[in-house]
Write an enzyme that holds these catalytic residues in place. Structure first.
Site, PDB file in Angstrom:
ATOM      1  N   ARG A 274       3.125  -9.945  12.783  1.00 45.53           N
ATOM      2  CA  ARG A 274       2.651  -8.629  12.339  1.00 45.53           C
ATOM      3  C   ARG A 274       1.275  -8.741  11.689  1.00 45.53           C
ATOM      4  NH1 ARG A 274       7.264  -6.288   8.702  1.00 45.53           N
ATOM      5  NH2 ARG A 274       5.901  -4.481   8.550  1.00 45.53           N
TER       6      ARG A 274
ATOM      7  N   ARG B 105      -5.104   3.306  12.121  1.00 41.53           N
ATOM      8  CA  ARG B 105      -4.812   1.872  12.236  1.00 41.53           C
ATOM      9  C   ARG B 105      -5.875   1.136  13.052  1.00 41.53           C
ATOM     10  NH1 ARG B 105       0.671   0.239  11.106  1.00 41.53           N
ATOM     11  NH2 ARG B 105       1.980   2.057  10.746  1.00 41.53           N
TER      12      ARG B 105
ATOM     13  N   LYS C 262       0.818  -1.220   0.000  1.00 40.06           N
ATOM     14  CA  LYS C 262       0.000   0.000   0.000  1.00 40.06           C
ATOM     15  C   LYS C 262       0.853   1.274   0.000  1.00 40.06           C
ATOM     16  CE  LYS C 262      -0.889   0.082   5.002  1.00 40.06           C
ATOM     17  NZ  LYS C 262      -0.064  -1.100   5.324  1.00 40.06           N
TER      18      LYS C 262
ATOM     19  N   ARG D 186      16.102  -9.434   6.344  1.00 43.49           N
ATOM     20  CA  ARG D 186      15.909  -8.694   7.597  1.00 43.49           C
ATOM     21  C   ARG D 186      15.060  -9.495   8.569  1.00 43.49           C
ATOM     22  NH1 ARG D 186      14.374  -3.480   4.787  1.00 43.49           N
ATOM     23  NH2 ARG D 186      16.299  -2.291   4.588  1.00 43.49           N
TER      24      ARG D 186
ATOM     25  N   ARG E 124      12.290 -10.956   0.272  1.00 44.06           N
ATOM     26  CA  ARG E 124      12.985  -9.666   0.244  1.00 44.06           C
ATOM     27  C   ARG E 124      14.429  -9.835   0.722  1.00 44.06           C
ATOM     28  NH1 ARG E 124       9.265  -5.206   3.281  1.00 44.06           N
ATOM     29  NH2 ARG E 124       7.401  -5.289   2.020  1.00 44.06           N
TER      30      ARG E 124
END
Length: 214
Positions: A171, A88, A13, A160, A127
């Site tokens: 998350r 949020r 997003k 990471r 990633r």
């Protein structure tokens, strides 16, 4: 054109928000940027936010909303803005609506970039980042020329910690618990638009543009 971007961490997003901002010449507003700018400029709100952040605490909803409202009343927002990372939670959304109502404004769109959890876990697990120069890659969609090595500076690339599957899953759990209810909240206001975030980035952007220009 006042837009809220919704979507799980890793749904893309932020990237879409930047493209919308560029296309329509409206500011892309992320709460992280607002906090940093106010702290750097030593504003009253910034000083208040810093006292929480220095203790590792979340900035309270009311203060976050004040910072956002302060930002969206600046001149460059008169034709609209894209909010990324706020609200949020339902209390934040209610604070934002109430504050906007006071200045006779309301949000126009809440765009949900919808991506299933398993896609996000796979996407983020692919990633790779260069800790030396900050460049980012993806082993499938943006691979480095030489596996495991940064194209720009030749340093080793790493996965990471916050992209590791177990962290991503945590998350996502937090997202579903806190932020997912916003989807129902904005659906009730008839401003929710959902786009399929599993498509290539350009196709997702085209879908968002179609919604905004419908």
């Amino acid at each position: 054109m006042k837009i809220i971007m919704l979507g799980a961490p890793g749904a893309g997003k932020g990237t879409q928000a930047k493209q919308i901002a560029a296309k329509y010449s409206i500011p892309h507003i992320s709460t992280g940027d607002i906090f940093r700018a106010n702290i750097k400029n030593g504003t009253e709100l910034g000083k208040k936010a810093k006292t929480y952040m220095d203790q590792g605490l979340l900035v309270p909803d009311e203060l976050t909303c004040d910072l956002v409202m302060d930002r969206i009343q600046q001149d460059d927002c008169k034709n609209g803005f894209v909010l990324d990372g706020f609200p949020r939670t339902i209390p934040q959304a209610e604070s934002l609506d109430a504050a906007l109502e006071k200045i006779d404004q309301k949000m126009d769109y809440a765009i949900d970039v919808d991506v299933p959890d398993e896609n996000i876990i796979n996407r983020m697990g692919g990633r790779r980042a260069c800790l030396n120069c900050g460049a980012t890659y993806h082993i499938v969609s943006i691979p480095p020329k030489k596996e495991g090595i940064c194209d720009h500076c030749g340093n080793a690339l790493v996965l990471r910690d916050d992209d590791k599957p177990e962290t991503v899953k945590k998350r996502l759990d937090v997202y579903h618990e806190q932020t997912q209810p916003l989807i129902d909240y904005y659906a009730k206001q008839n401003i929710l638009k959902t786009v399929d975030g599993t498509q290539p980035m350009e196709a997702v952007f085209d879908a968002i543009v179609s919604v905004l220009e419908a």
